[in-house]
Design a protein around this motif. Sequence first.
Motif, PDB file in Angstrom:
ATOM      1  N   ARG A 235      -7.585   3.914   1.363  1.00 52.00           N
ATOM      2  CA  ARG A 235      -7.443   2.398   1.870  1.00 52.00           C
ATOM      3  C   ARG A 235      -6.392   2.484   2.957  1.00 52.00           C
ATOM      4  O   ARG A 235      -6.333   1.455   3.212  1.00 52.00           O
ATOM      5  N   ALA A 236      -5.647   3.375   3.200  1.00 49.03           N
ATOM      6  CA  ALA A 236      -4.688   3.346   4.239  1.00 49.03           C
ATOM      7  C   ALA A 236      -5.199   2.998   5.626  1.00 49.03           C
ATOM      8  O   ALA A 236      -4.679   2.256   6.587  1.00 49.03           O
TER       9      ALA A 236
ATOM     10  N   ASN B  96       4.418  10.196   1.465  1.00 49.05           N
ATOM     11  CA  ASN B  96       5.818   9.749   1.367  1.00 49.05           C
ATOM     12  C   ASN B  96       6.573  10.047   2.668  1.00 49.05           C
ATOM     13  O   ASN B  96       6.497  10.866   3.318  1.00 49.05           O
ATOM     14  N   GLU B  97       7.532   8.833   2.654  1.00 47.76           N
ATOM     15  CA  GLU B  97       8.266   8.797   4.122  1.00 47.76           C
ATOM     16  C   GLU B  97       9.316   9.942   4.192  1.00 47.76           C
ATOM     17  O   GLU B  97       9.666  10.137   5.345  1.00 47.76           O
ATOM     18  N   SER B  98       9.744  10.500   3.369  1.00 47.53           N
ATOM     19  CA  SER B  98      10.302  11.920   3.264  1.00 47.53           C
ATOM     20  C   SER B  98       9.669  13.182   3.540  1.00 47.53           C
ATOM     21  O   SER B  98      10.069  14.315   3.408  1.00 47.53           O
ATOM     22  N   SER B  99       8.339  12.926   3.399  1.00 47.64           N
ATOM     23  CA  SER B  99       7.556  14.239   3.381  1.00 47.64           C
ATOM     24  C   SER B  99       7.495  15.005   4.937  1.00 47.64           C
ATOM     25  O   SER B  99       7.574  14.207   5.982  1.00 47.64           O
ATOM     26  N   ALA B 100       7.605  16.243   4.731  1.00 42.49           N
ATOM     27  CA  ALA B 100       7.565  16.872   5.908  1.00 42.49           C
ATOM     28  C   ALA B 100       6.173  17.439   6.640  1.00 42.49           C
ATOM     29  O   ALA B 100       5.948  17.943   7.556  1.00 42.49           O
ATOM     30  N   PHE B 101       5.023  17.208   5.548  1.00 36.35           N
ATOM     31  CA  PHE B 101       3.467  17.571   6.107  1.00 36.35           C
ATOM     32  C   PHE B 101       2.863  16.524   6.091  1.00 36.35           C
ATOM     33  O   PHE B 101       1.701  16.529   6.714  1.00 36.35           O
TER      34      PHE B 101
ATOM     35  N   ARG C 267       0.758  -1.214  -0.060  1.00 29.06           N
ATOM     36  CA  ARG C 267       0.072   0.077   0.025  1.00 29.06           C
ATOM     37  C   ARG C 267       0.877   1.322   0.029  1.00 29.06           C
ATOM     38  O   ARG C 267       0.598   2.369  -0.564  1.00 29.06           O
ATOM     39  N   ILE C 268       2.016   1.298   0.657  1.00 28.51           N
ATOM     40  CA  ILE C 268       3.054   2.243   0.793  1.00 28.51           C
ATOM     41  C   ILE C 268       3.639   2.784  -0.776  1.00 28.51           C
ATOM     42  O   ILE C 268       3.528   3.703  -1.012  1.00 28.51           O
ATOM     43  N   GLU C 269       3.678   1.623  -1.415  1.00 31.98           N
ATOM     44  CA  GLU C 269       4.318   1.380  -2.865  1.00 31.98           C
ATOM     45  C   GLU C 269       3.216   2.300  -3.662  1.00 31.98           C
ATOM     46  O   GLU C 269       3.673   2.715  -4.813  1.00 31.98           O
ATOM     47  N   ALA C 270       2.031   1.775  -3.355  1.00 32.74           N
ATOM     48  CA  ALA C 270       0.718   2.023  -4.521  1.00 32.74           C
ATOM     49  C   ALA C 270       0.461   3.528  -4.347  1.00 32.74           C
ATOM     50  O   ALA C 270      -0.078   4.080  -5.223  1.00 32.74           O
ATOM     51  N   SER C 271       0.386   4.121  -3.177  1.00 35.24           N
ATOM     52  CA  SER C 271      -0.126   5.552  -2.977  1.00 35.24           C
ATOM     53  C   SER C 271       0.934   6.223  -2.091  1.00 35.24           C
ATOM     54  O   SER C 271       1.491   5.752  -1.021  1.00 35.24           O
ATOM     55  N   ASP C 272       1.010   7.477  -2.143  1.00 32.44           N
ATOM     56  CA  ASP C 272       1.591   8.448  -1.366  1.00 32.44           C
ATOM     57  C   ASP C 272       0.647   9.534  -1.107  1.00 32.44           C
ATOM     58  O   ASP C 272       0.948  10.766  -1.144  1.00 32.44           O
ATOM     59  N   ALA C 273      -0.602   9.465  -1.089  1.00 29.12           N
ATOM     60  CA  ALA C 273      -1.568  10.511  -1.132  1.00 29.12           C
ATOM     61  C   ALA C 273      -1.792  11.055   0.288  1.00 29.12           C
ATOM     62  O   ALA C 273      -2.753  12.088   0.530  1.00 29.12           O
TER      63      ALA C 273
END
Length: 377
Positions: free
Chosen positions: A283-284, A344-349, A271-277
Amino acid sequence: MLDPVVNFITQIFHWIGRGIGFVIGIILWPFMWIGRWYLQRGLILKAVLGGVLAIIVAMYGYFFYVTQFWTNFDPDYPAALVDARGTTGAGDPVTPAAISATVGGEPAPTCKPSAIAATSADLIDFNVNQNAWISSMVLSKIGLFGIEWKNTPFLDNKAAFQLGINNALRRTSTELVDTLGRVRGTSQIDQNLQDARTALAWSETAWYIGWRGPTRPSPSVYREAITKLRAFNASLERCQSTFDARADNLMQFLDRIAGDIGSTSDILRQRIEASDAGWFDLRADDRFWFAYGQLYAYYGILVAARSDFGSVIAERNLTALWTRMEGQLRASLNVQPWIISNGNESSAFFPSHLATMGFNLLQVRSNIVELRSILDR
Protein backbone atom coordinates in the motif's frame (compact mmCIF):
# COMPACT_ATOMS: atom_id res chain seq x y z
CA MET A 1 34.19 -38.03 4.34
CA LEU A 2 32.38 -35.29 2.47
CA ASP A 3 30.00 -37.66 0.69
CA PRO A 4 27.31 -37.64 3.46
CA VAL A 5 27.37 -33.81 3.54
CA VAL A 6 27.13 -33.56 -0.25
CA ASN A 7 24.27 -36.08 -0.30
CA PHE A 8 22.45 -34.20 2.44
CA ILE A 9 22.71 -30.88 0.58
CA THR A 10 21.67 -32.58 -2.65
CA GLN A 11 18.59 -34.01 -0.94
CA ILE A 12 17.69 -30.57 0.44
CA PHE A 13 17.83 -28.98 -3.00
CA HIS A 14 15.94 -31.93 -4.45
CA TRP A 15 13.05 -31.45 -2.01
CA ILE A 16 13.11 -27.67 -2.48
CA GLY A 17 12.85 -28.23 -6.25
CA ARG A 18 9.97 -30.65 -5.80
CA GLY A 19 8.20 -28.17 -3.50
CA ILE A 20 8.56 -25.35 -5.99
CA GLY A 21 7.33 -27.63 -8.78
CA PHE A 22 4.34 -28.63 -6.65
CA VAL A 23 3.38 -24.98 -6.02
CA ILE A 24 3.76 -24.10 -9.71
CA GLY A 25 1.66 -27.16 -10.60
CA ILE A 26 -1.15 -25.99 -8.32
CA ILE A 27 -1.06 -22.53 -9.89
CA LEU A 28 -1.02 -23.84 -13.46
CA TRP A 29 -3.54 -26.65 -12.95
CA PRO A 30 -6.68 -24.53 -13.63
CA PHE A 31 -5.14 -23.18 -16.84
CA MET A 32 -4.11 -26.65 -17.98
CA TRP A 33 -7.61 -27.99 -17.25
CA ILE A 34 -9.20 -25.15 -19.23
CA GLY A 35 -6.75 -25.77 -22.08
CA ARG A 36 -7.68 -29.48 -22.27
CA TRP A 37 -11.38 -28.62 -22.08
CA TYR A 38 -10.96 -26.04 -24.86
CA LEU A 39 -9.21 -28.51 -27.21
CA GLN A 40 -12.14 -30.93 -26.88
CA ARG A 41 -14.78 -28.38 -27.97
CA GLY A 42 -16.20 -27.81 -31.43
CA LEU A 43 -14.79 -25.37 -33.99
CA ILE A 44 -17.49 -22.70 -33.52
CA LEU A 45 -17.18 -22.67 -29.73
CA LYS A 46 -13.38 -22.57 -30.07
CA ALA A 47 -13.65 -19.55 -32.37
CA VAL A 48 -16.01 -17.71 -30.01
CA LEU A 49 -13.95 -18.42 -26.89
CA GLY A 50 -10.73 -17.65 -28.76
CA GLY A 51 -12.16 -14.28 -29.80
CA VAL A 52 -13.20 -13.50 -26.22
CA LEU A 53 -9.76 -14.50 -24.96
CA ALA A 54 -8.09 -12.31 -27.61
CA ILE A 55 -10.20 -9.32 -26.51
CA ILE A 56 -9.30 -9.90 -22.85
CA VAL A 57 -5.59 -10.17 -23.68
CA ALA A 58 -5.78 -6.99 -25.79
CA MET A 59 -7.57 -5.14 -22.98
CA TYR A 60 -4.98 -6.19 -20.43
CA GLY A 61 -2.21 -5.25 -22.87
CA TYR A 62 -3.70 -1.78 -23.31
CA PHE A 63 -4.26 -1.45 -19.57
CA PHE A 64 -0.63 -2.36 -18.91
CA TYR A 65 0.51 0.21 -21.49
CA VAL A 66 -1.54 3.13 -20.18
CA THR A 67 -0.56 2.44 -16.56
CA GLN A 68 3.16 2.20 -17.25
CA PHE A 69 3.69 5.02 -19.77
CA TRP A 70 2.97 8.54 -18.55
CA THR A 71 2.51 10.91 -21.48
CA ASN A 72 3.88 14.48 -21.12
CA PHE A 73 4.83 14.00 -17.48
CA ASP A 74 7.02 17.03 -16.73
CA PRO A 75 7.65 18.50 -13.26
CA ASP A 76 8.73 21.74 -14.97
CA TYR A 77 5.39 22.23 -16.72
CA PRO A 78 4.74 25.70 -15.13
CA ALA A 79 7.93 27.10 -16.73
CA ALA A 80 5.98 29.35 -19.13
CA LEU A 81 4.23 31.00 -16.17
CA VAL A 82 7.57 31.61 -14.46
CA ASP A 83 8.88 33.36 -17.58
CA ALA A 84 5.80 35.59 -17.91
CA ARG A 85 5.65 36.99 -14.39
CA GLY A 86 4.56 40.54 -13.68
CA THR A 87 2.76 42.62 -11.08
CA THR A 88 -0.61 42.75 -12.86
CA GLY A 89 -3.27 40.73 -11.09
CA ALA A 90 -5.85 38.49 -12.75
CA GLY A 91 -8.88 40.49 -13.85
CA ASP A 92 -6.94 43.77 -13.97
CA PRO A 93 -7.06 45.80 -17.22
CA VAL A 94 -4.07 45.29 -19.48
CA THR A 95 -2.11 48.15 -21.04
CA PRO A 96 -3.70 49.83 -24.07
CA ALA A 97 -0.69 48.89 -26.19
CA ALA A 98 -1.68 45.24 -25.86
CA ILE A 99 -5.17 45.92 -27.23
CA SER A 100 -5.79 45.33 -30.92
CA ALA A 101 -9.57 44.87 -31.16
CA THR A 102 -11.90 47.87 -31.16
CA VAL A 103 -15.55 48.39 -30.33
CA GLY A 104 -17.23 51.35 -32.04
CA GLY A 105 -13.88 52.94 -32.82
CA GLU A 106 -12.73 52.71 -29.19
CA PRO A 107 -10.26 50.14 -27.83
CA ALA A 108 -12.09 47.06 -26.55
CA PRO A 109 -11.51 46.53 -22.82
CA THR A 110 -9.18 43.64 -22.14
CA CYS A 111 -8.32 42.17 -18.75
CA LYS A 112 -5.70 39.67 -17.64
CA PRO A 113 -7.00 36.06 -17.57
CA SER A 114 -6.50 33.84 -14.54
CA ALA A 115 -3.40 31.65 -14.56
CA ILE A 116 -4.98 29.49 -11.83
CA ALA A 117 -7.97 28.69 -14.05
CA ALA A 118 -5.72 28.10 -17.08
CA THR A 119 -3.36 25.81 -15.15
CA SER A 120 -6.29 23.87 -13.68
CA ALA A 121 -7.71 23.32 -17.17
CA ASP A 122 -4.29 22.18 -18.42
CA LEU A 123 -3.94 19.71 -15.55
CA ILE A 124 -7.35 18.21 -16.28
CA ASP A 125 -6.36 17.95 -19.93
CA PHE A 126 -3.16 16.18 -18.86
CA ASN A 127 -5.18 13.74 -16.74
CA VAL A 128 -7.96 12.77 -19.16
CA ASN A 129 -6.86 13.72 -22.70
CA GLN A 130 -3.09 13.35 -22.84
CA ASN A 131 -3.36 10.25 -20.63
CA ALA A 132 -6.09 7.67 -20.08
CA TRP A 133 -8.05 8.13 -16.84
CA ILE A 134 -7.21 4.87 -15.04
CA SER A 135 -9.66 4.77 -12.14
CA SER A 136 -12.81 4.41 -14.27
CA MET A 137 -11.43 1.74 -16.63
CA VAL A 138 -13.14 -1.65 -16.41
CA LEU A 139 -9.92 -3.56 -15.71
CA SER A 140 -9.02 -1.08 -12.99
CA LYS A 141 -12.36 -1.79 -11.31
CA ILE A 142 -12.03 -5.58 -11.77
CA GLY A 143 -8.50 -5.74 -10.34
CA LEU A 144 -6.16 -8.71 -10.50
CA PHE A 145 -8.38 -11.81 -10.25
CA GLY A 146 -10.64 -9.88 -7.88
CA ILE A 147 -7.80 -8.32 -5.87
CA GLU A 148 -7.87 -4.52 -5.97
CA TRP A 149 -4.89 -3.08 -7.81
CA LYS A 150 -4.06 -0.89 -4.81
CA ASN A 151 -3.34 -4.12 -2.91
CA THR A 152 -0.80 -5.22 -5.51
CA PRO A 153 2.73 -3.87 -6.07
CA PHE A 154 2.05 -2.72 -9.63
CA LEU A 155 -0.37 -1.03 -12.08
CA ASP A 156 -1.81 1.35 -9.46
CA ASN A 157 0.82 4.09 -9.31
CA LYS A 158 -0.48 6.19 -12.19
CA ALA A 159 -4.06 5.97 -10.91
CA ALA A 160 -2.94 7.21 -7.47
CA PHE A 161 -0.94 10.03 -9.10
CA GLN A 162 -4.00 11.12 -11.13
CA LEU A 163 -6.20 11.02 -8.03
CA GLY A 164 -3.71 13.24 -6.19
CA ILE A 165 -3.91 15.80 -9.01
CA ASN A 166 -7.70 15.60 -9.01
CA ASN A 167 -7.81 16.16 -5.26
CA ALA A 168 -5.89 19.43 -5.68
CA LEU A 169 -8.12 20.47 -8.60
CA ARG A 170 -11.29 19.91 -6.58
CA ARG A 171 -9.96 22.12 -3.80
CA THR A 172 -8.92 24.82 -6.30
CA SER A 173 -12.25 24.79 -8.15
CA THR A 174 -14.08 25.22 -4.84
CA GLU A 175 -11.98 28.27 -3.96
CA LEU A 176 -12.51 29.73 -7.44
CA VAL A 177 -16.29 29.45 -7.00
CA ASP A 178 -16.59 30.55 -3.35
CA THR A 179 -14.06 33.39 -3.10
CA LEU A 180 -11.76 34.08 -6.05
CA GLY A 181 -14.40 34.30 -8.78
CA ARG A 182 -16.74 36.70 -6.99
CA VAL A 183 -16.49 40.02 -5.16
CA ARG A 184 -16.04 39.52 -1.41
CA GLY A 185 -18.06 36.32 -1.56
CA THR A 186 -21.38 38.21 -1.82
CA SER A 187 -21.80 38.69 -5.57
CA GLN A 188 -23.41 36.17 -7.87
CA ILE A 189 -21.50 32.91 -8.40
CA ASP A 190 -19.90 32.62 -11.83
CA GLN A 191 -21.83 29.91 -13.67
CA ASN A 192 -18.81 28.65 -15.62
CA LEU A 193 -16.83 28.13 -12.41
CA GLN A 194 -19.83 26.50 -10.72
CA ASP A 195 -20.22 24.08 -13.63
CA ALA A 196 -16.49 23.29 -13.52
CA ARG A 197 -16.68 22.51 -9.79
CA THR A 198 -19.74 20.30 -10.31
CA ALA A 199 -17.96 18.38 -13.09
CA LEU A 200 -14.83 17.82 -10.98
CA ALA A 201 -16.98 16.51 -8.11
CA TRP A 202 -18.12 13.62 -10.34
CA SER A 203 -17.19 10.14 -9.15
CA GLU A 204 -13.61 9.26 -10.04
CA THR A 205 -14.52 5.64 -10.81
CA ALA A 206 -17.68 6.13 -12.91
CA TRP A 207 -17.95 4.05 -16.09
CA TYR A 208 -20.75 3.84 -18.68
CA ILE A 209 -22.78 1.57 -16.41
CA GLY A 210 -23.07 1.96 -12.64
CA TRP A 211 -25.06 0.34 -9.85
CA ARG A 212 -28.04 2.53 -10.75
CA GLY A 213 -27.89 1.92 -14.48
CA PRO A 214 -26.34 3.88 -17.38
CA THR A 215 -24.17 6.80 -16.35
CA ARG A 216 -21.42 9.00 -17.73
CA PRO A 217 -17.76 7.99 -17.44
CA SER A 218 -15.51 10.22 -15.37
CA PRO A 219 -13.26 11.44 -18.23
CA SER A 220 -16.15 12.81 -20.31
CA VAL A 221 -17.48 14.79 -17.34
CA TYR A 222 -14.04 16.13 -16.43
CA ARG A 223 -13.61 17.34 -20.02
CA GLU A 224 -16.58 19.62 -19.42
CA ALA A 225 -14.62 21.24 -16.59
CA ILE A 226 -11.85 22.10 -19.08
CA THR A 227 -14.39 23.83 -21.33
CA LYS A 228 -15.95 25.75 -18.44
CA LEU A 229 -12.65 26.92 -16.96
CA ARG A 230 -11.48 28.17 -20.35
CA ALA A 231 -14.88 29.83 -20.93
CA PHE A 232 -14.44 31.66 -17.60
CA ASN A 233 -11.02 32.86 -18.68
CA ALA A 234 -12.35 34.03 -22.04
CA SER A 235 -15.06 36.00 -20.23
CA LEU A 236 -12.51 37.38 -17.77
CA GLU A 237 -10.28 38.46 -20.64
CA ARG A 238 -13.23 40.46 -22.02
CA CYS A 239 -13.62 42.01 -18.54
CA GLN A 240 -17.06 40.39 -18.22
CA SER A 241 -16.20 38.17 -15.23
CA THR A 242 -14.57 38.76 -11.87
CA PHE A 243 -11.36 37.60 -10.24
CA ASP A 244 -11.07 39.11 -6.77
CA ALA A 245 -7.29 39.22 -6.30
CA ARG A 246 -7.25 40.56 -2.73
CA ALA A 247 -4.83 39.70 0.05
CA ASP A 248 -7.46 38.08 2.27
CA ASN A 249 -8.59 35.84 -0.60
CA LEU A 250 -5.01 34.75 -1.20
CA MET A 251 -4.61 34.12 2.53
CA GLN A 252 -7.71 31.92 2.57
CA PHE A 253 -6.59 30.06 -0.54
CA LEU A 254 -3.21 29.32 1.06
CA ASP A 255 -5.03 28.22 4.23
CA ARG A 256 -7.04 25.65 2.27
CA ILE A 257 -3.98 24.32 0.46
CA ALA A 258 -2.03 24.03 3.72
CA GLY A 259 -4.91 22.07 5.24
CA ASP A 260 -5.07 19.78 2.23
CA ILE A 261 -1.33 19.07 2.36
CA GLY A 262 -1.46 18.56 6.13
CA SER A 263 -4.22 15.96 5.70
CA THR A 264 -2.11 14.04 3.15
CA SER A 265 0.96 14.10 5.41
CA ASP A 266 -1.19 12.57 8.17
CA ILE A 267 -2.25 9.78 5.79
CA LEU A 268 1.44 9.05 5.15
CA ARG A 269 2.17 9.09 8.88
CA GLN A 270 -0.57 6.55 9.55
CA ARG A 271 0.84 4.24 6.88
CA ILE A 272 4.36 4.59 8.28
CA GLU A 273 3.07 3.62 11.73
CA ALA A 274 0.99 0.74 10.35
CA SER A 275 3.82 -1.00 8.50
CA ASP A 276 7.58 -1.12 8.14
CA ALA A 277 7.67 -3.91 5.55
CA GLY A 278 10.06 -1.97 3.34
CA TRP A 279 9.85 -3.02 -0.31
CA PHE A 280 7.03 -5.46 0.53
CA ASP A 281 4.46 -2.91 1.75
CA LEU A 282 1.89 -3.15 -1.06
CA ARG A 283 0.00 0.00 0.00
CA ALA A 284 3.00 2.31 0.25
CA ASP A 285 3.20 3.01 -3.49
CA ASP A 286 -0.34 4.37 -3.91
CA ARG A 287 0.07 6.54 -0.78
CA PHE A 288 3.34 7.93 -2.14
CA TRP A 289 2.06 8.65 -5.66
CA PHE A 290 -1.15 10.24 -4.42
CA ALA A 291 0.94 12.69 -2.39
CA TYR A 292 3.26 13.19 -5.37
CA GLY A 293 0.30 13.97 -7.65
CA GLN A 294 -1.02 16.47 -5.14
CA LEU A 295 2.33 18.25 -4.98
CA TYR A 296 2.65 18.09 -8.78
CA ALA A 297 -0.68 19.92 -9.14
CA TYR A 298 -0.12 22.42 -6.34
CA TYR A 299 3.27 23.35 -7.76
CA GLY A 300 1.64 24.61 -10.95
CA ILE A 301 -1.33 26.13 -9.13
CA LEU A 302 0.88 28.07 -6.69
CA VAL A 303 3.10 29.31 -9.52
CA ALA A 304 -0.12 30.42 -11.20
CA ALA A 305 -1.31 32.08 -7.97
CA ARG A 306 1.85 34.18 -7.97
CA SER A 307 0.83 35.44 -11.40
CA ASP A 308 -2.80 36.08 -10.46
CA PHE A 309 -1.90 37.85 -7.20
CA GLY A 310 1.16 39.63 -8.59
CA SER A 311 0.24 43.03 -7.16
CA VAL A 312 -0.50 41.61 -3.69
CA ILE A 313 2.76 39.66 -3.57
CA ALA A 314 4.76 42.69 -4.68
CA GLU A 315 2.98 45.00 -2.20
CA ARG A 316 3.54 42.65 0.76
CA ASN A 317 7.18 41.93 -0.21
CA LEU A 318 6.51 38.20 -0.50
CA THR A 319 8.60 37.63 -3.63
CA ALA A 320 11.65 36.08 -1.95
CA LEU A 321 9.59 33.81 0.33
CA TRP A 322 7.29 32.76 -2.52
CA THR A 323 10.32 31.93 -4.68
CA ARG A 324 11.73 29.78 -1.88
CA MET A 325 8.43 27.93 -1.52
CA GLU A 326 8.33 27.26 -5.27
CA GLY A 327 11.91 25.98 -5.13
CA GLN A 328 11.07 23.53 -2.34
CA LEU A 329 7.98 22.35 -4.18
CA ARG A 330 10.00 21.73 -7.32
CA ALA A 331 12.75 19.95 -5.37
CA SER A 332 10.20 17.61 -3.78
CA LEU A 333 9.20 16.46 -7.28
CA ASN A 334 12.73 15.13 -7.87
CA VAL A 335 11.96 12.17 -5.58
CA GLN A 336 10.84 9.54 -8.11
CA PRO A 337 11.90 6.09 -6.85
CA TRP A 338 11.31 3.14 -9.14
CA ILE A 339 9.98 1.00 -6.28
CA ILE A 340 8.46 2.56 -3.16
CA SER A 341 9.78 1.33 0.17
CA ASN A 342 8.13 1.90 3.53
CA GLY A 343 10.88 0.71 5.83
CA ASN A 344 11.78 1.64 9.36
CA GLU A 345 13.25 5.13 9.41
CA SER A 346 16.40 3.85 11.13
CA SER A 347 16.86 0.93 8.72
CA ALA A 348 20.12 0.72 6.76
CA PHE A 349 18.66 -1.48 4.01
CA PHE A 350 14.99 -0.49 3.61
CA PRO A 351 14.56 3.27 2.96
CA SER A 352 11.40 5.07 3.99
CA HIS A 353 10.20 6.89 0.90
CA LEU A 354 6.95 7.75 2.69
CA ALA A 355 8.92 9.54 5.41
CA THR A 356 10.83 11.46 2.74
CA MET A 357 7.60 12.49 1.02
CA GLY A 358 6.04 13.38 4.38
CA PHE A 359 9.02 15.62 5.19
CA ASN A 360 8.67 17.36 1.80
CA LEU A 361 4.94 17.90 2.37
CA LEU A 362 5.49 19.42 5.80
CA GLN A 363 8.31 21.62 4.52
CA VAL A 364 6.08 23.02 1.78
CA ARG A 365 3.22 23.43 4.25
CA SER A 366 5.50 25.31 6.63
CA ASN A 367 6.36 27.80 3.88
CA ILE A 368 2.70 28.23 2.96
CA VAL A 369 1.79 28.86 6.61
CA GLU A 370 4.58 31.46 6.83
CA LEU A 371 3.24 33.23 3.73
CA ARG A 372 -0.23 33.15 5.20
CA SER A 373 0.92 34.64 8.50
CA ILE A 374 2.60 37.55 6.70
CA LEU A 375 -0.58 38.24 4.74
CA ASP A 376 -2.53 38.26 8.02
CA ARG A 377 -0.46 41.05 9.56
